[in-house]
Design a protein around this motif. Structure first.
Motif, PDB file in Angstrom:
ATOM      1  N   GLY A 115      28.480 -23.390 -31.591  1.00 23.20           N
ATOM      2  CA  GLY A 115      27.724 -24.392 -32.339  1.00 23.20           C
ATOM      3  C   GLY A 115      26.415 -23.841 -32.867  1.00 23.20           C
ATOM      4  O   GLY A 115      25.790 -24.430 -33.741  1.00 23.20           O
ATOM      5  N   LYS A 140      20.201 -29.499 -30.240  1.00 24.60           N
ATOM      6  CA  LYS A 140      20.370 -30.421 -29.102  1.00 24.60           C
ATOM      7  C   LYS A 140      19.294 -30.166 -28.050  1.00 24.60           C
ATOM      8  O   LYS A 140      18.759 -31.101 -27.446  1.00 24.60           O
ATOM      9  CB  LYS A 140      21.756 -30.251 -28.474  1.00 24.60           C
ATOM     10  CG  LYS A 140      22.886 -30.781 -29.318  1.00 24.60           C
ATOM     11  CD  LYS A 140      24.218 -30.556 -28.611  1.00 24.60           C
ATOM     12  CE  LYS A 140      25.369 -30.967 -29.497  1.00 24.60           C
ATOM     13  NZ  LYS A 140      26.668 -30.711 -28.842  1.00 24.60           N
ATOM     14  N   SER A 183      19.960 -32.232 -22.337  1.00 18.58           N
ATOM     15  CA  SER A 183      20.602 -31.783 -23.585  1.00 18.58           C
ATOM     16  C   SER A 183      22.119 -31.726 -23.506  1.00 18.58           C
ATOM     17  O   SER A 183      22.798 -31.771 -24.526  1.00 18.58           O
ATOM     18  CB  SER A 183      20.075 -30.398 -23.976  1.00 18.58           C
ATOM     19  OG  SER A 183      20.508 -29.411 -23.051  1.00 18.58           O
ATOM     20  N   VAL A 204      23.602 -29.061 -22.709  1.00 17.68           N
ATOM     21  CA  VAL A 204      23.922 -27.694 -23.130  1.00 17.68           C
ATOM     22  C   VAL A 204      23.851 -26.767 -21.906  1.00 17.68           C
ATOM     23  O   VAL A 204      22.804 -26.656 -21.275  1.00 17.68           O
ATOM     24  CB  VAL A 204      22.949 -27.200 -24.222  1.00 17.68           C
ATOM     25  CG1 VAL A 204      23.218 -25.750 -24.579  1.00 17.68           C
ATOM     26  CG2 VAL A 204      23.044 -28.087 -25.451  1.00 17.68           C
ATOM     27  N   THR A 231      23.642 -26.410 -31.682  1.00 18.88           N
ATOM     28  CA  THR A 231      23.459 -26.455 -30.227  1.00 18.88           C
ATOM     29  C   THR A 231      21.986 -26.288 -29.888  1.00 18.88           C
ATOM     30  O   THR A 231      21.453 -26.983 -29.022  1.00 18.88           O
ATOM     31  CB  THR A 231      24.324 -25.382 -29.544  1.00 18.88           C
ATOM     32  OG1 THR A 231      25.686 -25.589 -29.917  1.00 18.88           O
ATOM     33  CG2 THR A 231      24.202 -25.450 -28.030  1.00 18.88           C
ATOM     34  N   ALA A 284      20.282 -21.246 -26.590  1.00 20.44           N
ATOM     35  CA  ALA A 284      21.250 -22.252 -27.055  1.00 20.44           C
ATOM     36  C   ALA A 284      21.848 -21.867 -28.405  1.00 20.44           C
ATOM     37  O   ALA A 284      23.020 -22.135 -28.673  1.00 20.44           O
ATOM     38  CB  ALA A 284      20.582 -23.622 -27.141  1.00 20.44           C
TER      39      ALA A 284
END
Length: 185
Positions: free
Chosen positions: A80, A87, A125, A127, A84, A75
């Protein structure tokens, strides 16, 4: 994902001279408690006075540990970066039992495949992890975390270091004020 984007963003927060490193295992309840205090610590101590770095120490009794560490670091390779990754960490902490085995050896996750676990993490998440999860460059980052933990004698989570020295008397149950005092005092 372009080749230029294939690097893990360091999970570093704040910009101060005092360094607070937290070694976490994502499904450990004590690590989740410590991770949940990061923002409060930054607010209490001052983002211009301390730097918090999140490190990972995968533990074999948390059987999905390696898989989830890979997801978190994957991630951090996405747009991000570290935000990220947070998250994903937030999703694991909020739904910890869904990413752990009952009593470290059984329960519903015993029948879950790694793909199902990752899909569950993506759903919680928000993501999209798959492309980054499959990045070969991720191996280097994962191995770095393992090596760094071992070099510092860290085998359990959470473990805390201040300016490169392990703080055996700090724990996840401590008030943020104690952490801030150790860093600024």
């Amino acid at each position: 994902m372009t080749d230029a984007a294939r690097h893990a963003d360091p999970l570093t927060f704040g910009s101060g001279p005092r360094l607070f490193e937290i070694f976490l295992e994502p499904t450990c309840p004590f690590s989740c408690r410590a991770y949940g205090k990061v923002d409060a610590l930054l607010a209490a101590a001052g983002v211009d006075k301390i730097t918090v770095k999140l490190r990972f120490v995968s533990q074999p009794w948390h059987m999905l540990s390696g898989l989830l560490v890979r997801c978190i670091l994957a991630a951090s390779m996405l747009p991000g970066g570290k935000d990220t990754a947070r998250k994903v960490l937030d999703a694991i902490a909020a739904h910890r039992e869904e990413f752990e085995f009952d009593h470290h050896f059984g329960g519903p996750n015993l029948d879950a495949t790694p793909r199902q676990i990752i899909d569950r993490l993506i759903a919680y998440s928000g993501v999209p992890l798959w492309d980054a999860y499959e990045a070969r460059e991720l191996e280097k980052e994962i191995k770095w975390h393992a090596k760094y933990s071992r070099q510092n004698g860290i085998h359990v989570s959470p473990t805390f270091m201040v300016d490169g020295l392990v703080q055996a008397d700090l724990g996840s149950g401590d008030d943020v004020a104690k952490w801030a005092e150790r860093l600024l005092g």
